[in-house]
Design an enzyme around this catalytic site. Structure first.
Site, short mmCIF file in Angstrom:
data_model
loop_
_atom_site.label_atom_id
_atom_site.label_comp_id
_atom_site.label_asym_id
_atom_site.label_seq_id
_atom_site.Cartn_x
_atom_site.Cartn_y
_atom_site.Cartn_z
N HIS A 87 0.83 -1.22 0.00
CA HIS A 87 0.00 0.00 0.00
C HIS A 87 0.86 1.26 0.00
O HIS A 87 0.39 2.33 -0.39
CB HIS A 87 -1.02 -0.01 1.14
CG HIS A 87 -0.48 0.25 2.51
ND1 HIS A 87 -0.20 -0.75 3.42
CD2 HIS A 87 -0.22 1.41 3.16
CE1 HIS A 87 0.21 -0.22 4.55
NE2 HIS A 87 0.21 1.09 4.42
N ASP A 228 1.43 -7.75 2.37
CA ASP A 228 1.49 -6.31 2.06
C ASP A 228 2.93 -5.86 1.88
O ASP A 228 3.54 -5.29 2.78
CB ASP A 228 0.81 -5.54 3.20
CG ASP A 228 0.48 -4.11 2.83
OD1 ASP A 228 1.02 -3.62 1.82
OD2 ASP A 228 -0.31 -3.47 3.54
N SER A 656 3.99 2.44 8.28
CA SER A 656 3.74 1.43 7.25
C SER A 656 5.03 1.14 6.48
O SER A 656 5.70 2.06 6.01
CB SER A 656 2.68 1.93 6.28
OG SER A 656 1.42 1.97 6.89
#
Length: 721
Positions: A87, A228, A656
């Site tokens: 992402h 991810d 992230s």
């Protein structure tokens, strides 16, 4: 200065308390003073503090950097290979995607370095140096060079950073920049030197059905089965220095890269994360938490929900639109769901009650201390919050609709210049402004914008905004809607979207061939934009006035809280600077009768599979690998394929892509999310519930190797088995 010395004692002193899941996004530069390594070793760290951060030699810090504009990435090979989240790389993947080359759907795997894709605009930044400039700031205040309240302002901080950089030995070196930032609500200031590399190339990305498996449904949730990740590479000039893209650039010979552990993880294992958490607000008062809930989160939830419904429908109907709006939709829905979860968690976790208890304790502390500033600071904050609540609500509605929602607009300031040039018959100025307008038109109608989709968004949001705010928070064009279009929002939107100079190529070309004052003055979208910005200025000024003095009030409150909790050290709120959080691999119990174990496996992907739901489609090749149990050296001892795991690390947005590192300093995963039950964690950390969700590095390598067929990437990594 006396107050500051007291704060230093509060920040630096440590009570050696029993080991526990640790709240705190800690400053690397304070590790020694706060004796963090002692606590970390008690939980399983086998390194020394100098191995993690050392301003005088290479350390783990040098393998971690800022990826793009808001994520973290880590170096995983000697040749500048970057691991981050899918992402985080999503915008770059979308940038390279088209209907013909749909890397979002199909994934991307560079089989050689020649196939690695240059990604204009993508940057990677390393922290070169961190310098304490608190004394310099305080001396400027003491000498009268600057007012205390001005030390929070961008202009002051920018000037300070420029001065320090100019006087530094790093001045003039390629890629070097500096930023000065307040910490502990302005009780400390640090200067951070960054080194930016701007030739970053896309190397590998799994299909979205793997990298975004679970989609919006699973976002912020556990159990999780999302792989991810995405992989990029830094390129530099022949000397290893930052350089713009050039085909002669070479992979960066990294100062430090992380070794990768395939040894696996167990409940209770030490885990730490280094990264760039974006923003937390752990020092808020109860009234400020209520403001976050009602003046920020609630309007964001409602407005984004409406916009996302429009986008979702349009994206489902067209592959072109799906690719165009993929990144925008993901970014919007991420914090839409976060806001929903935060408001729920604030109630469920009794955060308001916790804040009230803290304020009562602080009042008693202030009274016992005889500090009048401390005694009145909470009531002064509360008064400012009460005044600003309706203004912030209106401002949030405005931003969500007119800045984050509707995209179409016109450059009215440039058009004003062109109008003056036409009136003055200044041909040179006319031509100059027309050339500028050509660039603006291209920017408006960029490859990620669809005029008809945006038209539908506008038709949905304009009436919603009128419903949500009072009349004095409406832009002037709402009068036009009522007067000239009899309240018909659709007709007004169609008028603007069809008849503006910037509506389409035909309108634009007609105008630039023969630009007139009349055409500019009659442009309906220009009137819309002018009214929009007039209101933005009004609301912004009102909000600034209502919050005047709040920075200094927070500075006082944070200083007081640190003193009250002394000798226990406190970490400053996140501000997208490099931080360290430590904890352990750990399961949790979200509610009565429910236990979530600390890891998931590929079996769960197959259990969640739903071919009718795009969020839960499983690629055929992954199913083949699963059924063949072809997991190689990445499997668990029992033969299962690990997917994701939980730790007690303290993270937030910006983390992230951050490396999850074991006690030996080896990479075991990449952080990518937090759990639903702890979404109030940016405001109040809960040791029992707060969990970081990470993708297991073994799942990442399995996908790269077995599904992506990129064993050459595995071969350049340092693997520990």
């Amino acid at each position: 200065m006396k107050k500051f010395k007291l704060l230093l004692l509060a920040l630096m002193c440590v009570a050696f308390l029993p080991s526990k899941a640790d709240e705190g996004m800690w400053l690397l530069q304070l590790m020694q003073e706060q004796h963090l390594a002692d606590r970390m070793k008690a939980q399983g760290l086998l390194l020394e503090a100098d191995d993690i951060y050392n301003p005088n030699r290479v350390s783990l810090k040098d393998a971690v950097g800022i990826f793009g504009g808001g994520c973290t990435g880590e170096i995983i090979s000697p040749d500048g290979l970057i691991l981050t989240n899918h992402h985080c790389g999503y915008g770059a993947i979308q940038q390279h995607s088209s209907v013909e080359h749909d890397y979002l759907t199909d994934g991307f795997w560079a089989k050689s370095r020649k196939e690695e894709l240059p990604t204009p605009g993508l940057k990677f930044k390393f922290v070169e140096r961190i310098v304490d400039v608190t004394d310099k700031v305080n001396n400027k205040v003491k000498s009268g060079e600057v007012k205390e309240e001005e030390t929070f302002e961008y202009d002051f901080l920018k000037k300070l950073a420029d001065e320090e950089l100019k006087a530094s030995d790093l001045n003039g070196k390629a890629g070097i920049s500096a930023q000065a930032l307040p910490f502990y609500a302005g009780n400390k200031f640090y200067l951070i030197y960054l080194k930016t590399y701007s030739d970053v190339r896309m190397v590998a990305a799994p299909p979205s059905s793997i990298g975004k498996f679970g989609g919006e449904t699973d976002n912020w949730m556990w159990p999780r089965h999302t792989c991810d990740f995405s992989v990029f590479r830094i390129y530099a000039d022949a000397n290893g220095e930052p350089a713009e893209y050039n085909e002669n650039n070479v992979p960066l010979k990294a100062k430090k890269h992380l070794a990768i552990s395939l040894k696996g993880i167990n409940e209770g294992d030490y885990a730490m994360i280094m990264g760039f958490p974006g923003s937390t607000n752990r020092y808020l008062t109860q009234s400020e938490v209520k403001q976050r809930m009602h003046s920020t989160n609630e309007p964001r939830i409602r407005i984004r929900g409406v916009r996302q419904d429009v986008l979702k429908k349009e994206m489902a109907a067209s592959d072109k639109v799906r690719i165009q709006y993929a990144s925008k939709y993901a970014g919007s829905s991420n914090y839409w769901k976060n806001s929903i979860g935060m408001n729920k968690a604030i109630i469920d976790n009794k955060v308001l009650e916790t804040k009230a208890e803290q304020e009562a304790k602080f009042a008693a502390f202030a009274k016992a201390k005889g500090n009048t500033d401390y005694e009145k600071v909470v009531s002064e904050i509360d008064a400012a919050i009460e005044k600003s609540n309706p203004i912030l609500y209106n401002y949030t509605c405005f931003r969500e609709v007119f800045q984050g929602g509707i995209e179409f607009g016109t450059p009215y300031l440039i058009l004003d210049k062109l109008k003056d040039a036409i009136k003055n018959k200044d041909k040179e100025a006319i031509n100059k402004n027309i050339e500028t307008l050509k660039k603006v038109y291209a920017d408006i109608h960029n490859k990620d914008y669809d005029h008809e989709v945006d038209r539908k968004v506008a038709k949905a949001l304009l009436p919603l905004y009128a419903e949500m705010v009072p009349a004095d928070a409406l832009p002037a064009f709402y009068t036009t809607i009522q007067k000239d279009f009899k309240g018909n929002y659709d007709a007004y939107v169609d008028h603007c979207y069809d008849n503006s100079i910037f509506s389409n190529e035909a309108n634009f070309n007609k105008f630039i061939k023969k630009p007139t004052v009349k055409a500019i003055e009659k442009d309906p979208m220009t009137a819309y934009v002018r009214a929009k910005y007039d209101l933005m200025d009004k609301l912004g000024n009102e909000l600034a006035e209502s919050m005047k003095g709040m920075d200094l009030l927070h500075k006082t409150y944070v200083r007081g809280l640190c003193e009250m909790y002394s000798p226990e050290p406190k970490a400053p709120d996140a501000n997208f600077t490099i931080r360290l959080t430590y904890g352990n691999v750990k399961s949790y119990n979200p509610k009565d009768g429910v236990h979530y174990k600390y890891y998931t496996t590929l079996k769960g992907v197959m259990e969640k599979e739903d071919p009718t739901n795009p969020e839960f489609v499983v690629p055929a090749k992954l199913k083949e690998l699963y059924e063949a149990k072809d997991f190689g050296r990445y499997a668990l001892p029992n033969g299962d394929m690990p997917a994701c795991f939980l730790t007690t690390n303290d993270i937030t947005g910006g983390n992230s892509g951050s490396p999850v590192i074991n006690g030996n300093g080896e990479l075991i995963g990449a952080a990518f999310d937090g759990n639903w039950e702890s979404l109030s964690g940016d405001i109040n950390f809960d040791n029992n519930l707060q969990r970081c969700i990470a993708v297991d590095i073994r799942y990442v390598l399995f996908i790269i190797d077995k599904l992506g067929g990129c064993k050459h990437l595995i071969d350049e990594m340092t693997i520990v088995e």
